[in-house]
Write a protein that holds these residues in place. Structure first.
Motif, PDB file in Angstrom:
ATOM      1  N   LEU A 172     -32.631  14.061 -29.081  1.00 13.29           N
ATOM      2  CA  LEU A 172     -31.577  13.421 -28.305  1.00 13.29           C
ATOM      3  C   LEU A 172     -32.151  12.282 -27.474  1.00 13.29           C
ATOM      4  CD1 LEU A 172     -29.544  16.469 -26.920  1.00 13.29           C
ATOM      5  CD2 LEU A 172     -29.029  15.019 -28.878  1.00 13.29           C
ATOM      6  N   ARG A 173     -31.454  11.164 -27.464  1.00 16.97           N
ATOM      7  CA  ARG A 173     -31.938  10.014 -26.696  1.00 16.97           C
ATOM      8  C   ARG A 173     -30.990   9.716 -25.546  1.00 16.97           C
ATOM      9  NH1 ARG A 173     -33.175   5.228 -30.440  1.00 16.97           N
ATOM     10  NH2 ARG A 173     -34.139   4.459 -28.516  1.00 16.97           N
ATOM     11  N   ALA A 174     -31.588   9.402 -24.397  1.00 16.88           N
ATOM     12  CA  ALA A 174     -30.776   9.026 -23.243  1.00 16.88           C
ATOM     13  C   ALA A 174     -30.126   7.683 -23.526  1.00 16.88           C
ATOM     14  CB  ALA A 174     -31.665   8.936 -22.011  1.00 16.88           C
ATOM     15  N   VAL A 175     -28.849   7.549 -23.201  1.00  7.26           N
ATOM     16  CA  VAL A 175     -28.157   6.274 -23.396  1.00  7.26           C
ATOM     17  C   VAL A 175     -27.496   5.863 -22.085  1.00  7.26           C
ATOM     18  CG1 VAL A 175     -27.625   6.939 -25.780  1.00  7.26           C
ATOM     19  CG2 VAL A 175     -25.880   7.181 -24.044  1.00  7.26           C
ATOM     20  N   ILE A 176     -27.149   4.597 -21.991  1.00  7.85           N
ATOM     21  CA  ILE A 176     -26.359   4.130 -20.857  1.00  7.85           C
ATOM     22  C   ILE A 176     -24.899   4.101 -21.301  1.00  7.85           C
ATOM     23  CG2 ILE A 176     -25.856   2.162 -19.344  1.00  7.85           C
ATOM     24  CD1 ILE A 176     -28.820   1.535 -19.302  1.00  7.85           C
ATOM     25  N   ASN A 177     -24.053   4.815 -20.554  1.00  7.12           N
ATOM     26  CA  ASN A 177     -22.630   4.894 -20.893  1.00  7.12           C
ATOM     27  C   ASN A 177     -21.893   3.732 -20.239  1.00  7.12           C
ATOM     28  OD1 ASN A 177     -19.959   5.439 -21.292  1.00  7.12           O
ATOM     29  ND2 ASN A 177     -19.933   7.341 -20.097  1.00  7.12           N
ATOM     30  N   ALA A 178     -21.704   2.652 -21.016  1.00  8.67           N
ATOM     31  CA  ALA A 178     -20.968   1.490 -20.521  1.00  8.67           C
ATOM     32  C   ALA A 178     -19.612   1.396 -21.214  1.00  8.67           C
ATOM     33  CB  ALA A 178     -21.783   0.216 -20.746  1.00  8.67           C
ATOM     34  N   THR A 179     -19.097   2.556 -21.676  1.00  6.99           N
ATOM     35  CA  THR A 179     -17.818   2.569 -22.386  1.00  6.99           C
ATOM     36  C   THR A 179     -16.642   2.438 -21.416  1.00  6.99           C
ATOM     37  OG1 THR A 179     -17.685   4.969 -22.213  1.00  6.99           O
ATOM     38  CG2 THR A 179     -18.712   4.098 -24.200  1.00  6.99           C
ATOM     39  N   GLY A 180     -16.862   2.777 -20.150  1.00  6.10           N
ATOM     40  CA  GLY A 180     -15.734   2.824 -19.219  1.00  6.10           C
ATOM     41  C   GLY A 180     -14.962   4.126 -19.336  1.00  6.10           C
ATOM     42  N   VAL A 181     -15.456   5.036 -20.160  1.00 12.12           N
ATOM     43  CA  VAL A 181     -14.867   6.380 -20.261  1.00 12.12           C
ATOM     44  C   VAL A 181     -15.822   7.310 -19.522  1.00 12.12           C
ATOM     45  CG1 VAL A 181     -14.104   8.199 -21.826  1.00 12.12           C
ATOM     46  CG2 VAL A 181     -13.871   5.799 -22.487  1.00 12.12           C
ATOM     47  N   LEU A 182     -15.365   7.847 -18.398  1.00 13.86           N
ATOM     48  CA  LEU A 182     -16.275   8.604 -17.528  1.00 13.86           C
ATOM     49  C   LEU A 182     -16.826   9.848 -18.206  1.00 13.86           C
ATOM     50  CD1 LEU A 182     -15.355   6.599 -15.490  1.00 13.86           C
ATOM     51  CD2 LEU A 182     -14.713   8.444 -13.946  1.00 13.86           C
ATOM     52  N   LEU A 183     -15.943  10.563 -18.910  1.00 19.14           N
ATOM     53  CA  LEU A 183     -16.364  11.805 -19.562  1.00 19.14           C
ATOM     54  C   LEU A 183     -16.221  11.600 -21.055  1.00 19.14           C
ATOM     55  CD1 LEU A 183     -14.419  14.135 -17.144  1.00 19.14           C
ATOM     56  CD2 LEU A 183     -16.897  13.799 -17.183  1.00 19.14           C
ATOM     57  N   HIS A 184     -17.257  11.063 -21.681  1.00 21.66           N
ATOM     58  CA  HIS A 184     -17.196  10.721 -23.094  1.00 21.66           C
ATOM     59  C   HIS A 184     -17.788  11.880 -23.887  1.00 21.66           C
ATOM     60  CE1 HIS A 184     -17.281   8.531 -26.773  1.00 21.66           C
ATOM     61  NE2 HIS A 184     -16.858   7.416 -26.193  1.00 21.66           N
ATOM     62  N   THR A 185     -16.940  12.516 -24.704  1.00 22.72           N
ATOM     63  CA  THR A 185     -17.406  13.707 -25.424  1.00 22.72           C
ATOM     64  C   THR A 185     -18.593  13.375 -26.331  1.00 22.72           C
ATOM     65  OG1 THR A 185     -15.206  14.655 -25.324  1.00 22.72           O
ATOM     66  CG2 THR A 185     -16.661  15.545 -26.984  1.00 22.72           C
ATOM     67  N   ASN A 186     -18.573  12.205 -26.967  1.00 18.73           N
ATOM     68  CA  ASN A 186     -19.678  11.848 -27.871  1.00 18.73           C
ATOM     69  C   ASN A 186     -20.968  11.569 -27.107  1.00 18.73           C
ATOM     70  OD1 ASN A 186     -17.439   9.863 -29.942  1.00 18.73           O
ATOM     71  ND2 ASN A 186     -17.730  12.071 -29.838  1.00 18.73           N
ATOM     72  N   LEU A 187     -20.856  11.347 -25.806  1.00 19.25           N
ATOM     73  CA  LEU A 187     -22.052  11.087 -24.985  1.00 19.25           C
ATOM     74  C   LEU A 187     -22.357  12.288 -24.084  1.00 19.25           C
ATOM     75  CD1 LEU A 187     -21.391   7.344 -24.023  1.00 19.25           C
ATOM     76  CD2 LEU A 187     -22.686   8.265 -25.952  1.00 19.25           C
ATOM     77  N   GLY A 188     -21.845  13.465 -24.466  1.00 17.92           N
ATOM     78  CA  GLY A 188     -22.206  14.677 -23.733  1.00 17.92           C
ATOM     79  C   GLY A 188     -21.415  14.913 -22.460  1.00 17.92           C
ATOM     80  N   ARG A 189     -20.254  14.294 -22.343  1.00 17.15           N
ATOM     81  CA  ARG A 189     -19.402  14.469 -21.148  1.00 17.15           C
ATOM     82  C   ARG A 189     -20.169  14.192 -19.850  1.00 17.15           C
ATOM     83  NH1 ARG A 189     -15.947  19.799 -22.749  1.00 17.15           N
ATOM     84  NH2 ARG A 189     -14.619  18.875 -24.337  1.00 17.15           N
ATOM     85  N   ALA A 190     -20.039  15.083 -18.853  1.00 19.33           N
ATOM     86  CA  ALA A 190     -20.555  14.755 -17.512  1.00 19.33           C
ATOM     87  C   ALA A 190     -22.081  14.646 -17.502  1.00 19.33           C
ATOM     88  CB  ALA A 190     -20.108  15.811 -16.519  1.00 19.33           C
ATOM     89  N   PRO A 191     -22.604  13.552 -16.923  1.00 25.83           N
ATOM     90  CA  PRO A 191     -24.053  13.493 -16.708  1.00 25.83           C
ATOM     91  C   PRO A 191     -24.408  14.388 -15.521  1.00 25.83           C
ATOM     92  CG  PRO A 191     -22.990  11.503 -15.868  1.00 25.83           C
ATOM     93  CD  PRO A 191     -21.892  12.362 -16.433  1.00 25.83           C
ATOM     94  N   LEU A 192     -25.553  15.064 -15.595  1.00 24.83           N
ATOM     95  CA  LEU A 192     -25.939  15.954 -14.492  1.00 24.83           C
ATOM     96  C   LEU A 192     -26.457  15.150 -13.307  1.00 24.83           C
ATOM     97  CD1 LEU A 192     -27.760  18.920 -16.282  1.00 24.83           C
ATOM     98  CD2 LEU A 192     -25.394  18.785 -15.486  1.00 24.83           C
ATOM     99  N   SER A 193     -26.224  15.687 -12.109  1.00 24.22           N
ATOM    100  CA  SER A 193     -26.764  15.065 -10.897  1.00 24.22           C
ATOM    101  C   SER A 193     -28.275  15.249 -10.863  1.00 24.22           C
ATOM    102  CB  SER A 193     -26.150  15.735  -9.665  1.00 24.22           C
ATOM    103  OG  SER A 193     -26.553  17.092  -9.609  1.00 24.22           O
TER     104      SER A 193
END
Ligand SMILES: *Cc1c(COP(=O)(O)O)cnc(C)c1O
Length: 460
Positions: free
Chosen positions: A97-118
């Protein structure tokens, strides 16, 4: 010693994409280059690669070595730079798994693993990774309830819950509730709440798979308390209310509220989906666990990795005897979460605001200012970019129809692929022939990494 020609085939590298060798004019020149490519054994002995093999495992390093050798055979890597090329190809971790930057504007993106952990949750996960006291009371040396501190934290956030239990995800929470409270009996549910949660998974199918029967009431747009009352009988397991978390029905509509249903004398289970524990001022239509329990729900189910902003898990909150019965059912063991999830959940509940909460609360003026600053800096590097206004959304995790004003970088559409396949993958959104990088789900501390990724994409 003269390095021998290695007959190994390329492949198994991180990108898996190795171009065929270009045609050569001279057989002997080709053979000469091939003879100078270091052998795998020699490369694995190189200090940097040997250290990487201890850290990441030999297969990962071998894959990078083979890709670098293939690059040399194809004439893209000088034979004396194969070791450097292999080092450059090494991934940061042994996982795929590779870390990505979520610039989709969708806060909880299922394809990007939903919520990022604090950061707090990530630290808790790292701490819990070794042996932990997950089921041991260190003071007494006696076995203790698994995950007791996480469960206590959950109950403190939802005072109306007599008890809490955590399972693998929201779907598992529903399966457990349906199995224990309604197998061989009926679940009464509105026709307007027969929801597909995504990727072809439908809640009605999930519920029926437990051996419960569905008793559909009302219509797609209108269901009243009287519809439920008419369907309730000795065979009723419970009434289920499902929050339509990924669509909206508007117009001539009606639903029964939990208070009305609780008055019908059968257990009411509410699947709120999003995991909001208390009302959220920006999302007034999104149901929360505390309010539903106060209104009379006997049990609330929710996901941990949506608006709660935590790890993937399913929450069961409700009356103490109901939750205890669920937690003791044999199926509960098959759905139980690991210590890493418990650690992340507890830190999410007790720690500082989550990245999801921060993204929800972000001030649009600040987001637009960030976009302008980034665009100006990138234009100075010759990038064809503008700062634009944008509309972000919460995503599959809840609040359908809600748009959140945001700021974005607007780039030519061709950037999308280069950004997605770059060293730090950036996932944007295509809109009206442009590639938009929406900043609402990008933490401000990632702005520099984002700018660097855009500069790299511009150069490709
Ligand atoms: C997301 C969702 C689910 C499924 O939860 P998972 O955690 O994805 O298993 C179930 N019900 C509702 C209403 C949801 O929004």
């Amino acid at each position: 010693m003269e390095p021998r020609i290695t007959p190994e085939r390329a492949g198994g590298g991180r990108s898996g994409a190795v171009e065929p060798a270009p045609a050569r004019t001279s057989e002997s020149a080709d053979g000469d280059v091939r003879r100078r490519i270091p052998r795998t054994d020699a490369l694995l002995g190189e200090p940097r690669l040997a250290e990487a093999a201890r850290r990441l495992g030999t297969p990962v390093v071998k894959a990078a070595v083979r890709e670098a050798q293939a690059g040399a055979r194809a004439g893209r890597v000088p034979p004396d730079a194969v070791a450097d090329a292999a080092v450059a190809l090494l991934p940061d971790t042994a996982g795929g798994l590779r870390a990505v930057i979520n610039a989709t504007g969708v806060l909880l993106h299922t394809n990007l693993g939903r919520a990022p952990l604090s950061a707090a949750a990530r630290q808790a996960v790292a701490e819990a990774a070794g042996p932990t006291d997950v089921e041991l009371d260190l003071d007494t040396g006696v076995r203790a309830r698994r995950g007791r501190t996480a469960l206590r934290a959950l109950r403190e956030r939802v005072p109306s819950a007599g008890a809490a239990h955590v399972v693998n995800n929201g779907a598992a929470a529903l399966v457990l509730a349906a199995t224990v409270l309604a197998a061989g009996r009926e679940i009464v549910i509105s026709r307007g709440e027969m929801v597909e949660i995504g990727d072809g998974f439908r809640l009605p199918d999930l519920l029926v798979s437990t051996g419960a029967r569905l008793r559909e009431v009302g219509t797609t747009n209108r269901t009243t308390a009287a519809d439920y009352a008419a369907a309730i009988g000795p065979g009723t397991g419970f009434v289920l209310k499902v929050h339509p978390s990924n669509f909206r029905i508007t117009g001539f509509t009606r639903t029964a509220d939990v208070g009305e249903l609780a008055a019908l004398g059968v257990p009411v289970v509410v699947d709120i989906g999003s995991g909001l524990l208390a009302p959220h001022p920006l999302l007034p239509e999104e149901p929360d666990a505390e309010t539903q329990l106060r209104a009379g729900a006997r049990l609330v189910t929710a996901s941990g990795d949506k608006l709660l902003g935590g790890p993937q898990c399913g929450l069961l909150l409700g009356e103490e005897d109901v939750v205890r019965t669920l937690a003791r059912h044999p199926l509960a063991r098959a759905l139980r979460v690991d210590k890493l999830t418990l650690a992340a959940l507890e830190a999410t509940l007790t720690g500082p605001p989550t990245p999801t909460a921060a993204a929800l609360a972000a001030d649009p003026t600040v987001l637009r200012a960030r976009a302008h600053r980034l665009a100006a800096a990138l234009r100075a590097h010759g990038v064809d970019v503008q700062a634009v206004e944008s509309a972000a959304t919460v995503g599959g995790g809840g609040a359908p129809g809600v748009t959140l004003p945001s700021g974005a970088l607007s780039l030519p559409e061709s950037y999308a692929v280069a950004l997605r396949t770059g060293h730090v993958p950036v996932v944007g959104r295509l809109e009206a022939g442009r590639c938009l990088l929406d900043l609402r789900a990008v933490p401000p501390e990632d702005d520099e990494r984002l700018a660097e990724a855009v500069r790299a994409a511009a150069g490709r």
